[in-house]
Design a protein around this motif. Structure first.
Motif: not given
Length: 91
Positions: A8-10, A21-25
């Motif tokens: 994962t990058f986060i 939230s995919q948009l937040a990610k």
């Protein structure tokens, strides 16, 4: 949770703050990869993330995504000219 080939990058704490939230990610990845981000119009951000939402719906979702982003250290807002601007970041 992750196997040998998974990644994962986060980090997990930030992932939790961003929630589902995919948009937040997407925004987190986008803005954390820029040293000095310039303002982008909301419609341009919508095109970059391949959203097919109406612009007004996307703007609403964008503002919703700003909340978990703020808790993750990225403070974004939409100015009067419909540009997404970085107010401050603590990455």
């Amino acid at each position: 949770i992750f196997g040998d080939g998974d990644y994962t990058f986060i980090n997990s704490d930030t992932r939790q703050l961003l929630g589902q939230s995919q948009l937040a990610k997407w925004l987190f990845h986008f803005y954390s990869s820029h040293n000095n981000p310039i303002p982008f119009q909301v419609d341009f951000i919508r095109a970059l993330c391949n959203s097919d939402m109406r612009l007004s719906d996307f703007r609403y979702r964008l503002r919703e995504a700003f909340i978990p982003l703020y808790h993750a250290g990225i403070n974004l807002t939409i100015n009067d000219d419909d540009y997404v601007i970085l107010v401050k970041a603590k990455l």
